[in-house]
Design a protein around this motif. Sequence first.
Motif, short mmCIF file in Angstrom:
data_model
loop_
_atom_site.label_atom_id
_atom_site.label_comp_id
_atom_site.label_asym_id
_atom_site.label_seq_id
_atom_site.Cartn_x
_atom_site.Cartn_y
_atom_site.Cartn_z
N HIS A 1 0.86 -1.19 0.00
CA HIS A 1 0.00 0.00 0.00
C HIS A 1 0.89 1.24 0.00
CE1 HIS A 1 -3.38 2.48 2.12
NE2 HIS A 1 -3.30 2.74 0.84
N LEU A 2 0.77 2.08 -1.03
CA LEU A 2 1.54 3.31 -1.15
C LEU A 2 0.58 4.48 -0.95
CD1 LEU A 2 4.27 4.67 -1.82
CD2 LEU A 2 3.56 4.65 -4.23
N LEU A 3 0.86 5.33 0.06
CA LEU A 3 -0.08 6.37 0.45
C LEU A 3 0.67 7.64 0.81
CD1 LEU A 3 -3.03 7.21 1.34
CD2 LEU A 3 -2.39 6.39 3.61
N GLY A 4 0.17 8.81 0.30
CA GLY A 4 0.73 10.08 0.75
C GLY A 4 0.96 11.06 -0.37
N THR A 5 1.65 12.16 -0.01
CA THR A 5 1.99 13.20 -0.98
C THR A 5 3.37 12.93 -1.55
OG1 THR A 5 3.06 14.64 0.65
CG2 THR A 5 0.67 14.82 0.41
N GLN A 6 3.76 13.73 -2.55
CA GLN A 6 5.03 13.50 -3.21
C GLN A 6 6.21 13.72 -2.28
OE1 GLN A 6 3.65 16.90 -5.70
NE2 GLN A 6 5.85 17.27 -5.92
N ASN A 7 6.03 14.48 -1.19
CA ASN A 7 7.11 14.73 -0.24
C ASN A 7 6.98 13.93 1.05
OD1 ASN A 7 8.42 16.67 -1.88
ND2 ASN A 7 6.93 18.22 -1.23
N ASN A 8 5.94 13.14 1.18
CA ASN A 8 5.73 12.36 2.40
C ASN A 8 4.85 11.16 2.09
OD1 ASN A 8 5.60 11.47 5.04
ND2 ASN A 8 4.14 13.04 5.69
N MET A 9 5.49 10.07 1.68
CA MET A 9 4.76 8.86 1.31
C MET A 9 5.16 7.72 2.23
SD MET A 9 4.52 8.92 -2.83
CE MET A 9 2.84 8.30 -2.77
N THR A 10 4.26 6.76 2.37
CA THR A 10 4.54 5.56 3.16
C THR A 10 4.22 4.33 2.32
OG1 THR A 10 4.02 6.65 5.25
CG2 THR A 10 3.98 4.25 5.24
N LEU A 11 5.18 3.42 2.23
CA LEU A 11 4.98 2.13 1.57
C LEU A 11 4.90 1.07 2.66
CD1 LEU A 11 4.80 0.42 -1.02
CD2 LEU A 11 7.30 0.24 -0.97
N SER A 12 3.73 0.49 2.82
CA SER A 12 3.51 -0.51 3.87
C SER A 12 2.94 -1.78 3.26
CB SER A 12 2.56 0.04 4.95
OG SER A 12 1.30 0.36 4.37
N GLY A 13 2.83 -2.82 4.09
CA GLY A 13 2.23 -4.05 3.60
C GLY A 13 2.96 -5.27 4.11
N SER A 14 2.77 -6.38 3.43
CA SER A 14 3.34 -7.65 3.85
C SER A 14 3.85 -8.43 2.64
CB SER A 14 2.30 -8.49 4.61
OG SER A 14 1.21 -8.80 3.76
N VAL A 15 4.89 -9.21 2.88
CA VAL A 15 5.48 -10.09 1.86
C VAL A 15 5.68 -11.45 2.51
CG1 VAL A 15 7.44 -10.52 0.36
CG2 VAL A 15 6.63 -8.17 0.70
N GLN A 16 4.98 -12.46 2.03
CA GLN A 16 5.15 -13.82 2.54
C GLN A 16 6.03 -14.61 1.57
OE1 GLN A 16 1.73 -16.46 2.71
NE2 GLN A 16 2.61 -17.57 4.44
N ILE A 17 7.14 -15.12 2.10
CA ILE A 17 8.06 -15.92 1.29
C ILE A 17 7.60 -17.37 1.32
CG2 ILE A 17 10.45 -16.65 0.99
CD1 ILE A 17 11.29 -14.14 2.52
N THR A 18 7.31 -17.92 0.15
CA THR A 18 6.86 -19.31 0.08
C THR A 18 7.94 -20.26 -0.44
OG1 THR A 18 5.94 -18.90 -2.13
CG2 THR A 18 4.46 -18.61 -0.25
N ARG A 19 8.97 -19.70 -1.08
CA ARG A 19 10.07 -20.53 -1.57
C ARG A 19 11.32 -19.67 -1.64
NH1 ARG A 19 10.75 -23.42 -7.50
NH2 ARG A 19 12.29 -24.99 -6.89
N PHE A 20 12.48 -20.28 -1.32
CA PHE A 20 13.72 -19.52 -1.24
C PHE A 20 14.87 -20.37 -1.76
CE2 PHE A 20 17.34 -17.59 1.04
CZ PHE A 20 17.14 -16.26 0.69
N ILE A 21 15.65 -19.83 -2.70
CA ILE A 21 16.76 -20.58 -3.30
C ILE A 21 17.98 -19.66 -3.36
CG2 ILE A 21 17.61 -21.76 -5.37
CD1 ILE A 21 14.72 -22.43 -6.06
N ILE A 22 19.14 -20.18 -2.97
CA ILE A 22 20.41 -19.47 -3.09
C ILE A 22 21.29 -20.25 -4.06
CG2 ILE A 22 22.48 -18.68 -1.90
CD1 ILE A 22 20.90 -18.32 0.58
N GLY A 23 21.82 -19.55 -5.07
CA GLY A 23 22.69 -20.18 -6.05
C GLY A 23 24.01 -20.59 -5.42
N PRO A 24 24.73 -21.55 -6.04
CA PRO A 24 25.96 -22.07 -5.44
C PRO A 24 27.11 -21.08 -5.41
CG PRO A 24 25.62 -22.97 -7.65
CD PRO A 24 24.37 -22.23 -7.29
N ASN A 25 27.06 -20.00 -6.20
CA ASN A 25 28.18 -19.06 -6.28
C ASN A 25 27.89 -17.74 -5.58
OD1 ASN A 25 29.73 -20.86 -7.92
ND2 ASN A 25 28.51 -20.25 -9.69
N VAL A 26 26.86 -17.68 -4.74
CA VAL A 26 26.50 -16.44 -4.06
C VAL A 26 27.48 -16.17 -2.92
CG1 VAL A 26 24.76 -15.31 -2.64
CG2 VAL A 26 24.09 -16.55 -4.68
#
Length: 266
Positions: free
Chosen positions: A91-116
């Motif tokens: 959710h992005l809310l506010g004016t051009q000089n004062n905005m808030t980006l809020s919300g949730s992110v649920q991770i369902t799968r996670f992979i790390i490459g062998p060369n990271v």
Amino acid sequence: NPSFSGRMKLTNVALALNDLPNGISKLNGDLIFDQNRLQVQNMMGTTGGGQLKIGGFLAYQQGLYGDFTASGKDIRVRYAGISATTDTTLHLLGTQNNMTLSGSVQITRFIIGPNVDLASFAPGPAANVPPDPNAASNHVRLDIHVFSAPQLDFQNSYAQLAGSVDLRIRGTVAQPAILGRINITDGTANFAGTTYRLQHGQIFFTNPVMIQPFVDIDATTRVEEYDVTIGLHGNINQLTPTFRSEPPLAQADVISLLALGRTQEE
């Protein structure tokens, strides 16, 4: 004080920004202009193999004011050899000089490459340079909850791990901070032909002004008649491994045992 009326229809639009790992394709929907207001209607697109839905409005009378929501399911994000699949509501809310980006992110799968190289994610000297106060990214405050499915499994060619993620992203887009922890509840890893079993694993984020992970991990293995424990504890920029064994050996002997399969004396 402009006043518009009309409609713009988007059909299979593709959009990409240099600073974002994912672009949007097959974007369809309508932009409705009504005097001093722009309304987003029926906006759907594809990003990272998942569906993204966007809604909200932008008012442009005596400055800009926006209220937008975005929700997506099964969106895959790839960055620097790391891939995560997520369900997201923002959710992005506010004016051009004062905005808030809020919300949730649920991770369902996670992979790390062998060369990271995980150390490359630690903040460098540039992290101590204050952001430009006039930059647009310095006017967007963050309040995003990142969490995992009840039991998040991770696997690559070197390791199999299980655990959970519970983090809060705060600060601003220009200078983000992370609070919370990553718990590793179980896992094994292979290195130089030796299998290590995780005994204890946590990564803490406690600095409220910058991204600074602290690692607290112990793993064990058995070599010959010795049970060997390797520990990693402290700031990710200053990690020094510790080695101990049962029956007790000097640290140099433990390192020799792991590297060569025998103590220095042998």
